[in-house]
Scaffold this motif. Structure first.
Motif, PDB file in Angstrom:
ATOM      1  N   ILE A 196       0.846  -1.189   0.000  1.00 37.64           N
ATOM      2  CA  ILE A 196       0.000   0.000   0.000  1.00 37.64           C
ATOM      3  C   ILE A 196       0.886   1.245   0.000  1.00 37.64           C
ATOM      4  O   ILE A 196       1.935   1.271   0.670  1.00 37.64           O
ATOM      5  CB  ILE A 196      -0.925   0.016   1.235  1.00 37.64           C
ATOM      6  N   PHE A 197       0.486   2.269  -0.748  1.00 38.08           N
ATOM      7  CA  PHE A 197       1.220   3.539  -0.737  1.00 38.08           C
ATOM      8  C   PHE A 197       0.267   4.673  -1.108  1.00 38.08           C
ATOM      9  O   PHE A 197      -0.807   4.462  -1.680  1.00 38.08           O
ATOM     10  CB  PHE A 197       2.413   3.500  -1.700  1.00 38.08           C
ATOM     11  N   TRP A 198       0.678   5.875  -0.751  1.00 37.32           N
ATOM     12  CA  TRP A 198      -0.064   7.087  -1.101  1.00 37.32           C
ATOM     13  C   TRP A 198       0.735   7.849  -2.132  1.00 37.32           C
ATOM     14  O   TRP A 198       1.972   7.902  -2.085  1.00 37.32           O
ATOM     15  CB  TRP A 198      -0.285   7.958   0.133  1.00 37.32           C
ATOM     16  N   ALA A 199       0.012   8.486  -3.080  1.00 40.12           N
ATOM     17  CA  ALA A 199       0.691   9.260  -4.109  1.00 40.12           C
ATOM     18  C   ALA A 199      -0.207  10.408  -4.581  1.00 40.12           C
ATOM     19  O   ALA A 199      -1.438  10.312  -4.523  1.00 40.12           O
ATOM     20  CB  ALA A 199       1.054   8.375  -5.298  1.00 40.12           C
ATOM     21  N   ARG A 200       0.429  11.477  -5.033  1.00 39.37           N
ATOM     22  CA  ARG A 200      -0.296  12.588  -5.663  1.00 39.37           C
ATOM     23  C   ARG A 200       0.652  13.300  -6.625  1.00 39.37           C
ATOM     24  O   ARG A 200       1.894  13.215  -6.501  1.00 39.37           O
ATOM     25  CB  ARG A 200      -0.834  13.588  -4.633  1.00 39.37           C
ATOM     26  N   GLY A 201       0.085  14.013  -7.578  1.00 41.55           N
ATOM     27  CA  GLY A 201       0.890  14.762  -8.530  1.00 41.55           C
ATOM     28  C   GLY A 201       1.013  16.220  -8.138  1.00 41.55           C
ATOM     29  O   GLY A 201       0.181  16.754  -7.393  1.00 41.55           O
ATOM     30  N   GLU A 202       2.036  16.873  -8.649  1.00 39.06           N
ATOM     31  CA  GLU A 202       2.223  18.299  -8.398  1.00 39.06           C
ATOM     32  C   GLU A 202       1.096  19.120  -9.031  1.00 39.06           C
ATOM     33  O   GLU A 202       0.533  20.020  -8.400  1.00 39.06           O
ATOM     34  CB  GLU A 202       3.571  18.744  -8.969  1.00 39.06           C
ATOM     35  N   ASN A 203       0.747  18.790 -10.246  1.00 37.30           N
ATOM     36  CA  ASN A 203      -0.281  19.531 -10.971  1.00 37.30           C
ATOM     37  C   ASN A 203      -1.511  18.679 -11.288  1.00 37.30           C
ATOM     38  O   ASN A 203      -2.551  19.211 -11.656  1.00 37.30           O
ATOM     39  CB  ASN A 203       0.292  20.082 -12.288  1.00 37.30           C
ATOM     40  N   GLY A 204      -1.381  17.382 -11.149  1.00 38.31           N
ATOM     41  CA  GLY A 204      -2.430  16.473 -11.585  1.00 38.31           C
ATOM     42  C   GLY A 204      -2.219  16.100 -13.044  1.00 38.31           C
ATOM     43  O   GLY A 204      -1.815  16.933 -13.859  1.00 38.31           O
ATOM     44  N   GLY A 205      -2.460  14.855 -13.392  1.00 37.37           N
ATOM     45  CA  GLY A 205      -2.252  14.397 -14.757  1.00 37.37           C
ATOM     46  C   GLY A 205      -0.915  13.730 -15.000  1.00 37.37           C
ATOM     47  O   GLY A 205      -0.669  13.182 -16.083  1.00 37.37           O
ATOM     48  N   GLU A 206      -0.023  13.748 -14.013  1.00 40.61           N
ATOM     49  CA  GLU A 206       1.255  13.039 -14.152  1.00 40.61           C
ATOM     50  C   GLU A 206       0.970  11.539 -14.323  1.00 40.61           C
ATOM     51  O   GLU A 206       0.181  10.961 -13.589  1.00 40.61           O
ATOM     52  CB  GLU A 206       2.139  13.266 -12.936  1.00 40.61           C
ATOM     53  N   LYS A 207       1.643  10.944 -15.291  1.00 38.66           N
ATOM     54  CA  LYS A 207       1.378   9.541 -15.612  1.00 38.66           C
ATOM     55  C   LYS A 207       2.592   8.681 -15.280  1.00 38.66           C
ATOM     56  O   LYS A 207       3.673   8.863 -15.867  1.00 38.66           O
ATOM     57  CB  LYS A 207       1.020   9.392 -17.092  1.00 38.66           C
ATOM     58  N   ILE A 208       2.404   7.775 -14.339  1.00 38.58           N
ATOM     59  CA  ILE A 208       3.461   6.842 -13.945  1.00 38.58           C
ATOM     60  C   ILE A 208       3.203   5.531 -14.671  1.00 38.58           C
ATOM     61  O   ILE A 208       2.141   4.915 -14.509  1.00 38.58           O
ATOM     62  CB  ILE A 208       3.491   6.630 -12.420  1.00 38.58           C
ATOM     63  N   ALA A 209       4.147   5.117 -15.480  1.00 36.70           N
ATOM     64  CA  ALA A 209       3.948   3.918 -16.289  1.00 36.70           C
ATOM     65  C   ALA A 209       3.748   2.680 -15.426  1.00 36.70           C
ATOM     66  O   ALA A 209       2.940   1.797 -15.766  1.00 36.70           O
ATOM     67  CB  ALA A 209       5.143   3.716 -17.225  1.00 36.70           C
ATOM     68  N   GLU A 210       4.459   2.636 -14.288  1.00 37.08           N
ATOM     69  CA  GLU A 210       4.373   1.429 -13.456  1.00 37.08           C
ATOM     70  C   GLU A 210       4.852   1.707 -12.042  1.00 37.08           C
ATOM     71  O   GLU A 210       5.856   2.393 -11.840  1.00 37.08           O
ATOM     72  CB  GLU A 210       5.228   0.319 -14.080  1.00 37.08           C
ATOM     73  N   PHE A 211       4.114   1.183 -11.083  1.00 38.12           N
ATOM     74  CA  PHE A 211       4.592   1.002  -9.710  1.00 38.12           C
ATOM     75  C   PHE A 211       4.736  -0.499  -9.507  1.00 38.12           C
ATOM     76  O   PHE A 211       3.824  -1.258  -9.859  1.00 38.12           O
ATOM     77  CB  PHE A 211       3.592   1.572  -8.695  1.00 38.12           C
ATOM     78  N   ARG A 212       5.845  -0.920  -8.908  1.00 36.22           N
ATOM     79  CA  ARG A 212       6.055  -2.366  -8.799  1.00 36.22           C
ATOM     80  C   ARG A 212       6.832  -2.747  -7.552  1.00 36.22           C
ATOM     81  O   ARG A 212       7.444  -1.905  -6.879  1.00 36.22           O
ATOM     82  CB  ARG A 212       6.787  -2.885 -10.020  1.00 36.22           C
ATOM     83  N   ILE A 213       6.823  -4.038  -7.276  1.00 34.35           N
ATOM     84  CA  ILE A 213       7.700  -4.633  -6.256  1.00 34.35           C
ATOM     85  C   ILE A 213       8.384  -5.838  -6.892  1.00 34.35           C
ATOM     86  O   ILE A 213       7.869  -6.441  -7.830  1.00 34.35           O
ATOM     87  CB  ILE A 213       6.927  -5.063  -4.989  1.00 34.35           C
ATOM     88  N   GLY A 214       9.563  -6.192  -6.373  1.00 32.76           N
ATOM     89  CA  GLY A 214      10.266  -7.372  -6.869  1.00 32.76           C
ATOM     90  C   GLY A 214      10.800  -7.193  -8.273  1.00 32.76           C
ATOM     91  O   GLY A 214      10.858  -6.099  -8.824  1.00 32.76           O
ATOM     92  N   GLY A 215      11.231  -8.320  -8.852  1.00 38.62           N
ATOM     93  CA  GLY A 215      11.749  -8.300 -10.211  1.00 38.62           C
ATOM     94  C   GLY A 215      13.214  -7.945 -10.338  1.00 38.62           C
ATOM     95  O   GLY A 215      13.724  -7.832 -11.455  1.00 38.62           O
ATOM     96  N   VAL A 216      13.905  -7.804  -9.219  1.00 38.14           N
ATOM     97  CA  VAL A 216      15.322  -7.426  -9.241  1.00 38.14           C
ATOM     98  C   VAL A 216      16.205  -8.677  -9.344  1.00 38.14           C
ATOM     99  O   VAL A 216      15.907  -9.712  -8.756  1.00 38.14           O
ATOM    100  CB  VAL A 216      15.688  -6.636  -7.960  1.00 38.14           C
ATOM    101  N   GLY A 217      17.307  -8.542 -10.085  1.00 35.65           N
ATOM    102  CA  GLY A 217      18.345  -9.573 -10.062  1.00 35.65           C
ATOM    103  C   GLY A 217      18.117 -10.784 -10.932  1.00 35.65           C
ATOM    104  O   GLY A 217      18.783 -11.812 -10.731  1.00 35.65           O
TER     105      GLY A 217
END
Length: 239
Positions: A154-175
């Protein structure tokens, strides 16, 4: 005090010796026990039970303990289990401020992320950051955590202006392909942020979380954010 009753068989009854002995002793014992429970208030029935929410009292059958929140980031200076050290692809177009105190969702501080779009246009056209354990570990060193039992991140997020698009939030997948790879990965995205704080979650059910070095990550690109991309993160944790 227990009462003992002596029973005498009338002479007119005859029994074989072995049967008379067994029957007489059984009668004495049953009478004694019955009178003991009737007249002695100190004798009570005992019943075993496990405390509410406790472990089973049957050997080898311990109940699984509930998963306690596992913190990726709470506040600057908190017991944060991962370090935002995995800059991608090189890090020159990213500024991370993990002690930001203006308009945080909760607590004393939050994270301000500035993705420099003009810089990225001259480079790879994308950027991101991994929270790693230990710091800068891409699977070449042993580290990470066994997060078995967690159902979600779980996490909280907000944009500076609104409309910012984050392609991906993820966990794992390293190495992957290295000595100490993460046991699994999970993600959400793309995510379009608003100016107001919003809580997001990544579903971790049915995921193998026995070894996770990449505790959290974000990835964005210039195609989705042609002019600017500044956003904020707070209270990142596994539950």
């Amino acid at each position: 005090m227990p009462v003992i009753i002596f029973l005498v068989c009338p002479p007119r009854y005859t029994f074989r010796k072995n049967m008379m002995k067994k029957g007489f002793m059984a009668l004495i014992v049953s009478s004694f026990v019955a009178l003991l429970f009737l007249f002695n208030p100190c004798v009570v029935h005992a019943q075993s039970a496990s405390p509410a929410g406790g472990d089973s009292d049957i050997p080898g059958e311990d109940q699984p303990k509930p998963f306690k929140p596992f913190i990726v980031y709470q506040d600057k200076g908190s017991v944060n289990r991962f370090v935002s050290s995995g800059y991608m692809p090189t890090g020159e177009c990213i500024k991370m401020e993990d002690a930001w105190t203006d308009q945080c969702e909760e607590g004393k501080s939050c994270i301000k992320v500035t993705y420099d779009i003009p810089c990225s246009l001259k480079s790879r056209h994308w950027a991101g950051v991994y929270w790693l354990n230990p710091a800068d570990n891409w699977g070449d060193r042993k580290g990470g955590y066994n997060l078995t039992g967690a159902k979600k991140l779980i996490f909280w997020a907000r944009g500076e202006n609104g409309g910012e698009k984050i392609a991906e939030f993820r966990i794992g997948g390293v190495g992957q392909g290295r000595d100490y790879p993460d046991s699994d990965t999970a993600s959400i995205g793309p995510v379009i942020l608003s100016k107001q704080w919003k809580e997001y979650e990544i579903d971790l059910r049915d995921k193998d979380l026995t070894y996770i070095s990449g505790g959290f990550a974000w990835i964005a690109n210039v195609d989705d954010n042609p002019s600017s991309c500044t956003f904020y993160l707070d209270n990142i944790r596994y539950e």
